[in-house]
Design an enzyme around this catalytic site. Structure first.
Site, PDB file in Angstrom:
ATOM      1  N   ARG A 240       0.837  -1.210   0.000  1.00  0.00           N
ATOM      2  CA  ARG A 240       0.000   0.000   0.000  1.00  0.00           C
ATOM      3  C   ARG A 240       0.869   1.256   0.000  1.00  0.00           C
ATOM      4  NH1 ARG A 240      -3.127  -1.662   5.257  1.00  0.00           N
ATOM      5  NH2 ARG A 240      -0.939  -2.044   5.744  1.00  0.00           N
ATOM      6  N   ASP A 282      -4.207  -2.530  -1.784  1.00  0.00           N
ATOM      7  CA  ASP A 282      -4.552  -3.306  -0.609  1.00  0.00           C
ATOM      8  C   ASP A 282      -4.886  -4.732  -1.086  1.00  0.00           C
ATOM      9  OD1 ASP A 282      -5.676  -2.620   2.380  1.00  0.00           O
ATOM     10  OD2 ASP A 282      -6.710  -4.320   1.462  1.00  0.00           O
ATOM     11  N   PHE A 283      -4.803  -5.682  -0.159  1.00  0.00           N
ATOM     12  CA  PHE A 283      -5.114  -7.062  -0.570  1.00  0.00           C
ATOM     13  C   PHE A 283      -6.577  -7.229  -0.983  1.00  0.00           C
ATOM     14  CE2 PHE A 283      -1.597  -8.051   2.623  1.00  0.00           C
ATOM     15  CZ  PHE A 283      -0.625  -7.951   1.639  1.00  0.00           C
ATOM     16  N   LYS A 347       6.228 -17.870   7.621  1.00  0.00           N
ATOM     17  CA  LYS A 347       5.808 -18.412   8.893  1.00  0.00           C
ATOM     18  C   LYS A 347       5.258 -17.299   9.790  1.00  0.00           C
ATOM     19  CE  LYS A 347       8.858 -18.519  12.123  1.00  0.00           C
ATOM     20  NZ  LYS A 347       9.086 -17.149  12.584  1.00  0.00           N
ATOM     21  N   LYS A 381      19.744 -22.534   5.970  1.00  0.00           N
ATOM     22  CA  LYS A 381      21.092 -22.242   6.484  1.00  0.00           C
ATOM     23  C   LYS A 381      22.030 -23.403   6.175  1.00  0.00           C
ATOM     24  CE  LYS A 381      19.343 -19.393  10.314  1.00  0.00           C
ATOM     25  NZ  LYS A 381      19.897 -18.048  10.272  1.00  0.00           N
ATOM     26  N   GLU A 415      18.640 -14.972  21.066  1.00  0.00           N
ATOM     27  CA  GLU A 415      18.778 -13.699  20.344  1.00  0.00           C
ATOM     28  C   GLU A 415      19.071 -12.590  21.333  1.00  0.00           C
ATOM     29  OE1 GLU A 415      16.155 -13.172  16.703  1.00  0.00           O
ATOM     30  OE2 GLU A 415      14.823 -14.148  18.129  1.00  0.00           O
ATOM     31  N   ASP A 434       6.663 -18.626  17.680  1.00  0.00           N
ATOM     32  CA  ASP A 434       7.492 -17.929  16.696  1.00  0.00           C
ATOM     33  C   ASP A 434       8.632 -18.825  16.196  1.00  0.00           C
ATOM     34  OD1 ASP A 434       8.408 -15.732  15.170  1.00  0.00           O
ATOM     35  OD2 ASP A 434       9.795 -15.125  16.744  1.00  0.00           O
ATOM     36  N   HIS A 439      11.448 -23.574  13.623  1.00  0.00           N
ATOM     37  CA  HIS A 439      12.907 -23.739  13.529  1.00  0.00           C
ATOM     38  C   HIS A 439      13.438 -24.828  14.476  1.00  0.00           C
ATOM     39  CE1 HIS A 439      12.393 -20.108  11.380  1.00  0.00           C
ATOM     40  NE2 HIS A 439      12.626 -19.253  12.347  1.00  0.00           N
ATOM     41  N   LYS A 537      14.406 -13.960  23.451  1.00  0.00           N
ATOM     42  CA  LYS A 537      14.890 -12.659  22.964  1.00  0.00           C
ATOM     43  C   LYS A 537      15.571 -11.957  24.132  1.00  0.00           C
ATOM     44  CE  LYS A 537      11.912 -12.041  19.024  1.00  0.00           C
ATOM     45  NZ  LYS A 537      12.831 -12.258  17.899  1.00  0.00           N
TER      46      LYS A 537
HETATM   47  N1  NDP Z   1      10.599  -9.661   9.968  1.00  0.00           N
HETATM   48  C1  NDP Z   1      11.204 -10.805  10.273  1.00  0.00           C
HETATM   49  O1  NDP Z   1      12.336 -10.824  10.793  1.00  0.00           O
HETATM   50  C2  NDP Z   1      10.543 -12.085   9.961  1.00  0.00           C
HETATM   51  C3  NDP Z   1       9.280 -12.128   9.423  1.00  0.00           C
HETATM   52  N2  NDP Z   1       8.714 -13.320   9.123  1.00  0.00           N
HETATM   53  C4  NDP Z   1       7.377 -13.372   8.534  1.00  0.00           C
HETATM   54  O2  NDP Z   1       7.367 -12.604   7.347  1.00  0.00           O
HETATM   55  C5  NDP Z   1       6.101 -12.023   7.144  1.00  0.00           C
HETATM   56  C6  NDP Z   1       6.283 -10.528   7.004  1.00  0.00           C
HETATM   57  O3  NDP Z   1       6.830 -10.038   8.191  1.00  0.00           O
HETATM   58  P1  NDP Z   1       7.365  -8.542   8.315  1.00  0.00           P
HETATM   59  O4  NDP Z   1       8.039  -8.124   7.075  1.00  0.00           O
HETATM   60  O5  NDP Z   1       8.101  -8.481   9.581  1.00  0.00           O
HETATM   61  O6  NDP Z   1       6.002  -7.719   8.445  1.00  0.00           O
HETATM   62  P2  NDP Z   1       5.796  -6.152   8.342  1.00  0.00           P
HETATM   63  O7  NDP Z   1       4.674  -5.825   9.215  1.00  0.00           O
HETATM   64  O8  NDP Z   1       7.063  -5.430   8.489  1.00  0.00           O
HETATM   65  O9  NDP Z   1       5.335  -5.959   6.823  1.00  0.00           O
HETATM   66  C7  NDP Z   1       4.058  -6.314   6.404  1.00  0.00           C
HETATM   67  C8  NDP Z   1       3.900  -6.027   4.933  1.00  0.00           C
HETATM   68  O10 NDP Z   1       2.573  -6.389   4.548  1.00  0.00           O
HETATM   69  C9  NDP Z   1       1.976  -5.287   3.888  1.00  0.00           C
HETATM   70  N3  NDP Z   1       0.570  -5.222   4.211  1.00  0.00           N
HETATM   71  C10 NDP Z   1       0.002  -5.324   5.423  1.00  0.00           C
HETATM   72  N4  NDP Z   1      -1.333  -5.235   5.322  1.00  0.00           N
HETATM   73  C11 NDP Z   1      -1.601  -5.069   4.012  1.00  0.00           C
HETATM   74  C12 NDP Z   1      -2.789  -4.927   3.275  1.00  0.00           C
HETATM   75  N5  NDP Z   1      -3.994  -4.936   3.860  1.00  0.00           N
HETATM   76  N6  NDP Z   1      -2.701  -4.787   1.958  1.00  0.00           N
HETATM   77  C13 NDP Z   1      -1.501  -4.746   1.348  1.00  0.00           C
HETATM   78  N7  NDP Z   1      -0.337  -4.912   1.994  1.00  0.00           N
HETATM   79  C14 NDP Z   1      -0.381  -5.044   3.311  1.00  0.00           C
HETATM   80  C15 NDP Z   1       2.686  -4.078   4.400  1.00  0.00           C
HETATM   81  O11 NDP Z   1       2.578  -3.113   3.410  1.00  0.00           O
HETATM   82  P3  NDP Z   1       2.310  -1.568   3.706  1.00  0.00           P
HETATM   83  O12 NDP Z   1       3.622  -0.926   3.469  1.00  0.00           O
HETATM   84  O13 NDP Z   1       1.324  -1.214   2.710  1.00  0.00           O
HETATM   85  O14 NDP Z   1       1.862  -1.472   5.114  1.00  0.00           O
HETATM   86  C16 NDP Z   1       4.084  -4.577   4.550  1.00  0.00           C
HETATM   87  O15 NDP Z   1       4.732  -4.519   3.311  1.00  0.00           O
HETATM   88  C17 NDP Z   1       5.260 -12.447   8.338  1.00  0.00           C
HETATM   89  O16 NDP Z   1       4.541 -13.578   7.997  1.00  0.00           O
HETATM   90  C18 NDP Z   1       6.295 -12.781   9.395  1.00  0.00           C
HETATM   91  O17 NDP Z   1       5.806 -13.686  10.330  1.00  0.00           O
HETATM   92  C19 NDP Z   1       9.382 -14.491   9.307  1.00  0.00           C
HETATM   93  C20 NDP Z   1      10.641 -14.517   9.841  1.00  0.00           C
HETATM   94  C21 NDP Z   1      11.309 -13.311  10.256  1.00  0.00           C
HETATM   95  O1  LIG Z   2      11.831 -16.638  12.245  1.00  0.00           O
HETATM   96  C1  LIG Z   2      12.331 -15.827  12.981  1.00  0.00           C
HETATM   97  O2  LIG Z   2      13.672 -15.763  13.032  1.00  0.00           O
HETATM   98  C2  LIG Z   2      14.306 -14.598  13.491  1.00  0.00           C
HETATM   99  C3  LIG Z   2      15.761 -14.980  13.761  1.00  0.00           C
HETATM  100  O3  LIG Z   2      16.329 -15.464  12.604  1.00  0.00           O
HETATM  101  P1  LIG Z   2      17.917 -15.691  12.542  1.00  0.00           P
HETATM  102  O4  LIG Z   2      18.139 -16.287  11.217  1.00  0.00           O
HETATM  103  O5  LIG Z   2      18.539 -14.349  12.724  1.00  0.00           O
HETATM  104  O6  LIG Z   2      18.261 -16.605  13.655  1.00  0.00           O
HETATM  105  C4  LIG Z   2      13.645 -14.068  14.723  1.00  0.00           C
HETATM  106  O7  LIG Z   2      14.232 -12.842  15.092  1.00  0.00           O
HETATM  107  C5  LIG Z   2      12.183 -13.850  14.454  1.00  0.00           C
HETATM  108  O8  LIG Z   2      11.527 -13.452  15.638  1.00  0.00           O
HETATM  109  C6  LIG Z   2      11.541 -15.093  13.955  1.00  0.00           C
HETATM  110  O9  LIG Z   2      10.230 -14.797  13.485  1.00  0.00           O
END
Ligand code: NDP
Ligand SMILES: O=C1O[C@H](COP(=O)(O)O)[C@@H](O)[C@H](O)[C@H]1O
Length: 685
Positions: A240, A282-283, A347, A381, A415, A434, A439, A537
């Site tokens: 978005r 948006d989705f 995930k 990894k 972490e 989480d 993992h 954490k």
């Molecule tokens: N961050 C991490 O370290 C990790 C994340 N994950 C997984 O990855 C996935 C993403 O996580 P993360 O990047 O942290 O999440 P964020 O909250 O940082 O990002 C979410 C994204 O989804 C988009 N979004 C949310 N709602 C909508 C909507 N209604 N329509 C369109 N786009 C939308 C947002 O876009 P907008 O800019 O428009 O808000 C944004 O790009 C999750 O499933 C998380 O569990 C897994 C392992 C590690």
């Molecule tokens: O999946 C996840 O992993 C990260 C840690 O990943 P790592 O490769 O740096 O060990 C964790 O921070 C996060 O909470 C979790 O969603």
């Protein structure tokens, strides 16, 4: 031609790339056709001369050359004269020529079964070439180098061509000569050549998010930089934001600059950026999905992506079903004939068994199981994959890898960071959902499983599932599980807030930021051996390891003072950050008295291998594009893992609050007590 007849010498980068398992989508440029025609002409003259078959490719080998990305790839020029081209080389060139003459843009590249000649033609006639695959060419094994050199020779022969055209019948005659050529690069068993993704694109939903910026976009760049993506690779972002393609490209650029593993190269970047598109929406927005569909079609035409797309759902988990349904509704989930469509799902996959099953149902209504790639980035990894190599490629560990010798196993994922800006996701999920559900249970499955009959997705699934299904929870969950929450404290020399004070966290939250659990695996190999899993954490430092801790020697001929300082033997797989393995054992301290202390032998990736390990997401994204599902958990594993965790979460829901622990410490005292009750203690990693 036998493999021994190829040259082990240098490999022009492009040839090395063409030599790899995947295909490239480049269409033969006019220059390539000319070169190919000339190559065929060379073949014709070679036939006339009835060149001896013993001519070796090694004579045609060339010094290593690196083709700059984004430029018309010219094969190296050191063997310009057709006179010096031996018959075998010329024959290969003829085959190259045929491929180049008949190749159609995109279509040729689409088949993963492209002919050696087609590969040679690509090597010779690449109009736009990605960066040299450093892993493939510069560091190729002798066999790989030999093979790549052979293809290089074909490319060189093609480059020797003059502008003179060649009639098709000449080509056909030339090809007779080449028919007996057996491309040594096509050995499907040879895993040493990295595979290049075929024509394809990646659509990232949630492209503005934390994961995408820190991991996914840099990984895409790193793959391009290593020459593992096709030249026409396309990246579509969806989120978005009111962005144009150029704005998106700038965001990717910044994220690559900040987080990419490999060096920044402008030419790689330029080529990648040309294939970037952004879809704002948006989705729920049908118009945005229609635009996405149009973008995909446009990229097929302009970049030769051939209808092959992976849709990466890097979005908050609650949106997984919505996005999947939208893909179906807008005809994006269905691959055009001869193409593929894949869904990559982040995930956590559900928050318990019930929701995971429901999500699986929704996903499988749209995608077939083999189209679904569930991400568990730990499986990407190197050190995690190495568990299987360590166990099953060696003889010395497996005989002691069982209840007769092992006392217990400790799996730690610690972490030092807090939840950062992820409050919305984390609160209500917690550390066990989480990372333990995915993992840590995967690490445990790989540590405990039997040898798979093959290293393929089904065989791995079979063995991992057996472990997960054999997991037994302790009868008393209060005694053998602990959850905690970080309180304020000192971390890295700075004062940090406690979890309940973090932005966006309910001050009454009972979400765990630390979890330790004891599990057993009820089978003949592991009966009675506890597996202790812990994560948290804001712990002392960032470290993930698997420690297999051994029993004491059954008898000690030394007096007790000699072994006072001796701990338990252990094999420790150091998953990160100091990647490697440690074997800990007792040794006599030099001197006149008998005193035995713990010492260790170390294997460190940094010392044994010259190249740094790819990031997990690099490997996993490439595998998705290649359609290789080995490193992706299947829905059965996901569901079995929830079966392990659900009773623990239910217990926690109805029993008190998480124990507090100071940030920067090694978790709550309750976790130490939990092990002490079993007569053990946590390792200090
Ligand atoms: N961050 C991490 O370290 C990790 C994340 N994950 C997984 O990855 C996935 C993403 O996580 P993360 O990047 O942290 O999440 P964020 O909250 O940082 O990002 C979410 C994204 O989804 C988009 N979004 C949310 N709602 C909508 C909507 N209604 N329509 C369109 N786009 C939308 C947002 O876009 P907008 O800019 O428009 O808000 C944004 O790009 C999750 O499933 C998380 O569990 C897994 C392992 C590690
Ligand atoms: O999946 C996840 O992993 C990260 C840690 O990943 P790592 O490769 O740096 O060990 C964790 O921070 C996060 O909470 C979790 O969603």
């Amino acid at each position: 031609m036998s493999r021994s007849r190829t040259s082990p010498e240098g490999i022009p980068a492009e040839a090395g790339k063409a030599a790899e398992g995947g295909t490239t989508p480049d269409a033969p440029a006019p220059a390539a056709r000319r070169k190919a025609a000339k190559a065929a002409k060379s073949a014709k003259s070679a036939k006339a001369a009835t060149a001896p078959k013993s001519a070796t490719a090694s004579t045609a080998s060339k010094p290593t050359t690196t083709a700059p990305t984004g430029t018309a790839a010219k094969p190296a020029k050191s063997t310009k004269s057709t006179k010096s081209v031996p018959a075998a080389k010329t024959a290969r060139a003829a085959k190259t020529a045929k491929a180049a003459q008949s190749a159609e843009p995109a279509k040729t590249a689409k088949s993963t079964k492209s002919t050696p000649a087609a590969k040679g033609a690509k090597a010779a006639g690449r109009a736009v070439a990605p960066a040299a695959p450093r892993g493939a060419a510069a560091h190729a094994t002798p066999k790989a180098a030999a093979a790549a050199g052979a293809t290089a020779a074909a490319a060189d022969a093609a480059s020797d061509a003059t502008a003179a055209g060649l009639a098709l019948q000449d080509l056909a005659r030339a090809l007779d000569l080449a028919d007996d050529w057996d491309n040594p690069l096509r050995d499907p068993q040879d895993r040493r050549l990295p595979k290049i993704a075929g024509p394809s694109g990646l659509v990232i939903f949630g492209v503005t998010g934390d994961l995408s910026r820190k991991k996914l976009m840099p990984a895409v760049y790193d793959l391009a930089n290593r020459g593992l993506l096709p030249p026409g690779f396309s990246l579509v972002g969806f989120a978005r934001r009111d962005w144009e393609d150029e704005d998106f490209a700038q965001i990717v650029h910044d994220s690559v600059r900040e987080h990419a593993r490999t060096e920044f190269r402008e030419e790689v970047w330029q080529q990648l950026a040309e294939g970037m598109r952004f879809i704002p929406g948006d989705f729920d927005d049908d118009t945005a999905f229609k635009q996405l569909r149009a973008a995909v079609d446009e990229l097929d035409a302009s970049r030769g992506t051939s209808g092959n797309y992976a849709f990466y759902l890097s979005v908050p988990p609650k949106f997984f079903p919505k996005v999947v349904k939208q893909l179906k509704r807008h005809g994006l989930a269905e691959a055009p004939a001869g193409s593929w469509r894949r869904a990559v799902i982040e995930k956590p996959f559900g928050r318990d068994l019930k929701s995971a099953r429901e999500l699986n149902r929704v996903v499988h209504e749209v995608f077939d199981p083999e189209q679904v790639f569930r991400i568990d980035h730990y499986l990407g990894k190197e050190t995690v994959q190495n568990i299987l190599a360590l166990r099953f490629a060696n003889q010395m560990y497996e005989p002691i890898w069982n209840r007769s010798y092992v006392d217990h196993v400790q799996i730690t994922m610690a972490e030092d960071i807090g939840i950062g800006g992820r409050a919305g996701y984390y609160d209500g999920i917690g550390s066990a959902r989480d990372v333990i559900q995915n993992h840590l249970l995967q690490l445990m499955a790989l540590t405990a499983m039997e040898e798979p009959i093959a290293f393929d997705a089904d065989s791995l699934l079979t063995e991992k599932l057996k472990v997960l299904k054999s997991v037994r929870l302790p009868a008393d969950l209060g005694e053998h599980t602990v959850r905690g929450q970080y309180a304020e404290g000192w971390q890295g020399g700075a004062k940090v807030r406690g979890y309940l004070e973090e932005d966006g966290i309910d001050p009454e939250s009972t979400t765990d930021t630390y979890a330790a659990i004891k599990l057993e695996v009820d089978n003949r190999r592991w009966a009675g051996v506890p597996f202790y899993l812990r994560t948290g954490k804001r712990l002392g430092r960032r470290v993930t390891e698997i420690a297999v801790v051994f029993q004491r020697a059954p008898h000690s001929p030394f007096d007790s003072t000699a072994t006072e300082e001796l701990g338990a033997n252990a094999i420790v797989v150091r998953v990160q950050p100091d990647e490697g393995m440690t074997v800990r054992f007792g040794s006599k301290v030099p001197g006149t008295s008998m005193e035995i202390r713990d010492v260790s032998m170390d294997f460190a990736y940094g010392e044994s291998f010259t190249e740094s390990s790819p990031e997990a997401y690099e490997r996993l994204i490439l595998d998705v594009l290649l359609g290789d599902a080995n490193l992706f958990p299947r829905h059965q594993e996901v569901e079995e893992s929830w079966k392990v965790l659900d009773p623990i979460e239910e217990h926690w829901d109805t029993h008190g609050r998480p124990a507090q622990y100071a940030s920067g410490s090694w978790g709550p005292g309750e976790a130490d007590e939990m092990l002490a009750r079993d007569g053990r203690s946590w390792r200090r990693p």
